[in-house]
Scaffold this motif. Structure first.
Motif, short mmCIF file in Angstrom:
data_model
loop_
_atom_site.label_atom_id
_atom_site.label_comp_id
_atom_site.label_asym_id
_atom_site.label_seq_id
_atom_site.Cartn_x
_atom_site.Cartn_y
_atom_site.Cartn_z
N PRO A 35 0.83 -1.21 0.00
CA PRO A 35 0.00 0.00 0.00
C PRO A 35 0.86 1.26 0.00
O PRO A 35 1.90 1.33 0.67
CB PRO A 35 -0.79 -0.13 1.31
CG PRO A 35 -0.85 -1.60 1.57
CD PRO A 35 0.47 -2.13 1.11
N ARG A 36 0.43 2.27 -0.76
CA ARG A 36 1.15 3.54 -0.79
C ARG A 36 1.04 4.25 0.56
O ARG A 36 0.04 4.12 1.25
CB ARG A 36 0.58 4.46 -1.87
CG ARG A 36 0.90 4.01 -3.29
CD ARG A 36 0.47 5.06 -4.29
NE ARG A 36 0.77 4.65 -5.66
CZ ARG A 36 1.95 4.78 -6.24
NH1 ARG A 36 2.95 5.32 -5.56
NH2 ARG A 36 2.14 4.38 -7.48
N PRO A 37 2.07 4.97 0.97
CA PRO A 37 2.02 5.71 2.23
C PRO A 37 0.90 6.76 2.21
O PRO A 37 0.47 7.22 1.15
CB PRO A 37 3.39 6.38 2.31
CG PRO A 37 4.26 5.60 1.38
CD PRO A 37 3.36 5.12 0.28
N PHE A 38 0.46 7.13 3.40
CA PHE A 38 -0.52 8.22 3.52
C PHE A 38 0.12 9.53 3.07
O PHE A 38 1.35 9.65 2.98
CB PHE A 38 -0.99 8.37 4.97
CG PHE A 38 -1.75 7.18 5.49
CD1 PHE A 38 -2.67 6.51 4.69
CD2 PHE A 38 -1.58 6.75 6.80
CE1 PHE A 38 -3.38 5.43 5.18
CE2 PHE A 38 -2.28 5.67 7.29
CZ PHE A 38 -3.18 5.00 6.48
N ALA A 39 -0.74 10.49 2.81
CA ALA A 39 -0.25 11.82 2.44
C ALA A 39 0.32 12.56 3.65
O ALA A 39 0.93 13.63 3.50
CB ALA A 39 -1.38 12.64 1.82
N GLU A 62 2.23 11.89 7.81
CA GLU A 62 3.04 10.93 8.54
C GLU A 62 2.14 10.04 9.40
O GLU A 62 1.38 10.52 10.24
CB GLU A 62 4.05 11.65 9.43
CG GLU A 62 4.99 10.69 10.14
CD GLU A 62 6.05 11.42 10.96
OE1 GLU A 62 6.80 10.73 11.68
OE2 GLU A 62 6.12 12.66 10.88
N ALA A 63 2.25 8.74 9.18
CA ALA A 63 1.39 7.80 9.89
C ALA A 63 1.81 7.68 11.36
O ALA A 63 2.99 7.61 11.68
CB ALA A 63 1.45 6.43 9.23
N LYS A 64 0.80 7.66 12.23
CA LYS A 64 1.04 7.41 13.66
C LYS A 64 0.87 5.92 13.93
O LYS A 64 0.15 5.22 13.23
CB LYS A 64 0.04 8.19 14.51
CG LYS A 64 0.15 9.70 14.40
CD LYS A 64 -0.88 10.38 15.30
CE LYS A 64 -0.77 11.89 15.23
NZ LYS A 64 -1.79 12.56 16.09
N ASP A 65 1.55 5.45 14.98
CA ASP A 65 1.34 4.05 15.34
C ASP A 65 0.11 3.91 16.23
O ASP A 65 -0.49 4.90 16.65
CB ASP A 65 2.60 3.46 15.99
CG ASP A 65 2.86 3.97 17.40
OD1 ASP A 65 2.07 4.77 17.93
OD2 ASP A 65 3.88 3.57 17.98
N HIS A 66 -0.29 2.67 16.49
CA HIS A 66 -1.55 2.43 17.20
C HIS A 66 -1.53 2.94 18.64
O HIS A 66 -2.57 3.25 19.21
CB HIS A 66 -1.88 0.94 17.18
CG HIS A 66 -0.93 0.09 17.96
ND1 HIS A 66 0.28 -0.34 17.46
CD2 HIS A 66 -1.01 -0.42 19.22
CE1 HIS A 66 0.90 -1.08 18.37
NE2 HIS A 66 0.14 -1.15 19.45
N PRO A 95 0.65 0.57 8.57
CA PRO A 95 1.31 1.73 7.96
C PRO A 95 2.43 2.34 8.80
O PRO A 95 3.44 2.77 8.26
CB PRO A 95 0.15 2.73 7.80
CG PRO A 95 -1.08 1.89 7.74
CD PRO A 95 -0.81 0.74 8.65
N ALA A 96 2.26 2.37 10.13
CA ALA A 96 3.29 3.00 10.97
C ALA A 96 4.59 2.22 10.94
O ALA A 96 5.67 2.80 11.07
CB ALA A 96 2.78 3.14 12.40
N GLN A 133 -6.86 9.23 10.45
CA GLN A 133 -6.95 10.47 9.69
C GLN A 133 -5.84 11.42 10.11
O GLN A 133 -5.20 11.23 11.15
CB GLN A 133 -8.32 11.12 9.92
CG GLN A 133 -9.50 10.20 9.62
CD GLN A 133 -9.54 9.76 8.17
OE1 GLN A 133 -9.67 10.58 7.26
NE2 GLN A 133 -9.42 8.44 7.95
N GLU A 134 -5.62 12.44 9.32
CA GLU A 134 -4.51 13.34 9.59
C GLU A 134 -4.65 14.04 10.94
O GLU A 134 -3.65 14.34 11.60
CB GLU A 134 -4.39 14.38 8.48
CG GLU A 134 -3.13 15.23 8.56
CD GLU A 134 -2.91 16.09 7.32
OE1 GLU A 134 -1.85 16.75 7.24
OE2 GLU A 134 -3.79 16.08 6.42
N ASP A 135 -5.88 14.26 11.39
CA ASP A 135 -6.09 14.94 12.68
C ASP A 135 -6.00 14.00 13.88
O ASP A 135 -6.23 14.40 15.02
CB ASP A 135 -7.45 15.66 12.70
CG ASP A 135 -8.63 14.70 12.55
OD1 ASP A 135 -8.41 13.46 12.47
OD2 ASP A 135 -9.78 15.17 12.53
#
Length: 450
Positions: free
Chosen positions: A139-143, A145-149, A368-369, A427-429
């Motif tokens: 999967p392509r990275p998010f637009a 920075e991904a946070k971990d769980h 993702p993270a 989500q980004e927020d």
């Protein structure tokens, strides 16, 4: 347990198969034990035949009024020698069985050779329609920075600090929204497996005796990986069986998976062939003392001493077990597809399979993270390995009982599914969208945020 008859009839193929799993089989030890067993068995059978012949001869001599004192003296010596042989044979057979109990199952011919997860073979992968793949098929990275769980979960109720105070490291406490999401995942999985895939829902004990664990293969090899509840013979008084007879107490353990109780339910049982397959599922906590081994995954929920899992077990006719294996992989995949998270299916090599498995597929979910695939389910065929240890058999209309085949798989690990949802739906927020499949279990809530 391995089939002793196969060892006797085709030892080279067994040795070769175990080598694929990285296990060196001591052929000299086996040959010595087997020679001793055969010798004792032959001597026992010869002496039994002599006992019968002498008994018959004594009768004939007495009927003719002849002296039978010599034969009677011989007949009086035979029982003591038979008892000695019986004890010696039991000791040899016990040593052989104890050894076989420590050996893993033989891999199926389709299992690839290899020593570690690096040698596993990807079978297929699945990405939701809205997820684009990069050049490697990941999967392509998010637009953003991904946070971990952990970062995503703590604002909505993931609490490691309280769990550490209560129990120590490798435990978690969930509060409020994330606790509800965790419960929703388990309920969704159970409903899918029971209403669409035909499994019977079960509620099983979380504590089992050592006989059950020997039957399903956790003991003796993995004793130190489990949590003991009590030590039999110390604080426990002997109990009584259903007939009221006194029986010695056994060690008790917390289950590491409900595979133990679901598969163990057919221990010492003969199932009618027309009742097959048995399809069982349960949602239980699982307890594993090895969760922190090797210092791996020290942050978060990936490796815990206590976690929840929805387990699938099928108990089937030997002729159908490999078709059933593929079917069960599909049942686990259906959960991830409904949740809409990327995953791949991997065929494990000989060196990476579990102790009782002949063939195993892992389902790995995208995180993702970590920018990697992580195991979320294992689905295995054990053939007759567990059934032989459990004495679990089936009987056709005619003929003698035969060993069943048992299969097990995660459908799924609830905590890891929670990790996958948090990270893939972030989500980004910092809020987390609730997958459509879970919203009926969440009162229609569409997103979680602090």
């Amino acid at each position: 347990m391995l089939d002793p008859n196969q060892l006797r009839k085709d030892l080279p193929s067994v040795v070769k198969a175990l080598a694929i799993r990285g296990v060196s089989f001591d052929t000299e030890r086996f040959s010595q034990l087997e020679a001793r067993r055969k010798s004792l068995q032959v001597e026992t059978e010869t002496l039994q035949a002599r006992r019968n012949a002498v008994s018959k001869l004594i009768g004939q001599l007495k009927s003719r009024g002849e002296d039978a004192s010599k034969e009677m003296a011989e007949s009086q010596d035979i029982p003591a020698r038979l008892k000695e042989l019986e004890l010696d044979l039991a000791a040899v057979q016990g040593e052989l069985n104890d050894w076989l109990m420590t050996l893993p199952n033989l891999p199926h011919a389709s299992v690839p050779a290899g020593a570690s997860s690096d040698d596993n073979v990807e079978v297929r992968r699945w990405l939701p329609a809205h997820v684009q793949a990069d050049a490697h098929g990941d999967p392509r990275p998010f637009a953003f920075e991904a946070k971990d769980h952990v970062s995503l979960g703590e604002p909505i109720g993931l609490d490691f600090e309280t769990a550490r105070k209560l129990s120590g490291a490798r435990f978690m406490m969930l509060r409020g929204p994330i606790a509800r999401l965790h419960r929703a995942l388990a309920q969704f999985m159970l409903d899918l497996q029971t209403t669409e895939h035909g499994y019977q829902e079960c509620y099983t004990p979380y504590i089992v005796n050592s006989s059950t664990l020997f039957g399903t293969g956790q003991l003796p090899k993995f004793k130190d990986d489990m949590f003991w509840v009590t030590k039999g013979g110390q604080d426990d008084e002997p109990g009584r069986d259903e007939q009221g007879n006194l029986v010695a107490s056994e060690d008790l353990y917390l289950i590491s998976t409900s595979e133990i109780t679901l598969a163990g339910s057919v221990r010492d049982t003969i199932v009618a062939q027309q009742d097959l397959p048995l399809k069982l599922t349960a949602h239980t906590p699982c307890f594993r003392s090895e969760a922190g081994s090797g210092g791996r995954d020290t942050r978060g929920m990936i490796r815990q001493h206590q976690f929840d899992k929805v387990e699938m077990v099928q108990i089937v006719h030997p002729e159908t077990s490999y078709d059933t294996l593929e079917e069960m992989v599909g049942h686990a995949e259906a959960v991830l597809q409904r949740l809409g998270v990327p995953y791949r299916v991997v065929l494990l090599c000989g060196g990476d399979m579990g102790f009782g498995a002949t063939k195993t597929y892992d389902l790995e979910v995208w995180l993702p993270a970590q920018n990697t695939w992580r195991e979320i389910s294992s689905v295995s065929n054990c053939e007759a390995f567990q059934a032989r240890r459990m004495q679990a058999r089936y009987r056709a209309d005619k003929g003698k009982p035969e060993y069943l085949h048992t299969l097990n798989g995660s459908g799924l690990a609830v905590g890891r599914a929670l990790v996958a949802v948090l990270e893939n739906y972030q989500q980004e927020d910092g809020s987390v969208v609730v997958p459509e499949a879970l919203r009926p279990y969440m009162g229609g809530v569409a997103a979680l945020s602090a």
